[in-house]
Design an enzyme around this catalytic site. Structure first.
Site, short mmCIF file in Angstrom:
data_model
loop_
_atom_site.label_atom_id
_atom_site.label_comp_id
_atom_site.label_asym_id
_atom_site.label_seq_id
_atom_site.Cartn_x
_atom_site.Cartn_y
_atom_site.Cartn_z
N ASP A 132 -8.07 72.43 -66.86
CA ASP A 132 -8.08 70.98 -67.07
C ASP A 132 -9.33 70.32 -66.46
O ASP A 132 -9.24 69.61 -65.46
CB ASP A 132 -6.79 70.39 -66.47
CG ASP A 132 -6.57 68.94 -66.86
OD1 ASP A 132 -7.30 68.43 -67.73
OD2 ASP A 132 -5.67 68.31 -66.27
N SER A 229 -5.66 60.90 -62.09
CA SER A 229 -6.18 62.10 -62.76
C SER A 229 -7.68 62.07 -62.91
O SER A 229 -8.26 61.02 -63.18
CB SER A 229 -5.57 62.24 -64.15
OG SER A 229 -4.35 62.88 -64.06
#
Ligand code: ARG
Length: 272
Positions: A132, A229
């Site tokens: 990610d 995030s």
């Protein structure tokens, strides 16, 4: 009257973001979770990703964090650049910007820098959340003092028990209370076994140690949350993690899961 339309779009986008990012309902009563305010000068490598078109102007369009790993390179989470979040491929989001040197998103401090290109790790798997990370290239470089080094594989900063700090403008309660001012929370690197036990697979997701890093507070209460995030997890002055996912925020036994930065170093090279 474009306003209601813009607003409902922004709300829909926010709802999509929250759904995407919170696999389980979040409850936590402390603040990032269990954190405290910091000035951007204390972490000049922390940046906000912004699109006012997509997320509205109240908090300068902030929707994710990022981290300056080279003067013109910002590392973030791959999922921050997904069409599910942005509503379109990142190359089509014309007002995608990086906000640097700004503590309070409602101020005009610092700079808003256009993004000239985006790159998503081709190994990123949106189903398993492995790999990610992605990269934004800035139209104008930031000062060398804004760059934080990435910790390569084998760096002692990855050792469980190492104190680490996460930075972000995300949810401070687990109930979509987004802060306008940067916060930081003190965590520690946890063992892979801790996250393997917490996330064996199934609804909450599966922890994959080769690609992910486990961090949090053993008793809960300190964590990243929605909106953080892509932002940095720092230990010993080096970048070790990128905020990726978790179940709820700050709950005991549910640590935060970060992208293991040594994996990004392998792909991007140590020069970044
Ligand atoms: N996926 C979230 C985001 O996009 C970050 C979630 C982190 N959660 C946690 N409990 N550490 O903002």
């Amino acid at each position: 009257m474009p306003r209601p339309y813009v607003r409902s779009l922004a709300l829909a986008a926010a709802a999509a973001l929250i759904q995407l990012m919170a696999p389980a309902p979040a409850t936590a009563d402390s603040v990032v979770i269990g954190g405290s305010p910091v000035d951007i000068s204390q972490s000049p490598w922390t940046v906000a990703l912004s699109s006012r078109d997509r997320f509205g102007g109240t908090r300068a369009g902030q929707f994710c964090g990022g981290v300056v790993v080279d003067r013109s390179t910002v590392l973030t989470a791959a999922h921050c650049l997904s069409a599910a979040v942005l509503g379109a491929p990142p190359g089509r989001v014309r007002d995608l910007k990086v906000i640097a040197d700004r503590t309070d998103l409602t101020s005009s401090q610092g700079k808003e820098i256009p993004v000239t290109s985006t790159w998503v790790n081709p190994q990123y798997n949106s189903y398993t959340n492995t790999g990610d990370f992605g990269v934004l290239t800035l139209a104008t470089p930031l000062p060398a003092g804004s760059v934080i080094p990435m910790a390569p594989a084998g760096d002692p900063a990855y050792t469980p028990g190492t104190p680490a700090t996460v930075y972000g403008w995300g949810d401070v309660t687990g109930n979509a209370t987004y802060t306008s001012s940067l916060r930081a929370a003190g965590l520690q690197v946890l063992t892979d076994a801790t996250c393997e036990k917490a996330y064996p697979g199934g609804l909450d997701g599966r922890y994959v140690a080769s690609s992910m890093l486990c961090a949090g507070a053993p008793e809960g209460g300190h964590d990243a949350c929605q909106g953080d995030s892509g932002g940095p997890l720092v230990a010993n002055g080096r970048l070790i993690g990128v905020v990726s996912w978790g179940s709820g925020c700050g709950q005991p036994g549910r640590p935060g899961v970060y992208t293991r930065v040594s994996e990004a170093v392998k792909v991007l090279g140590g020069g970044h």
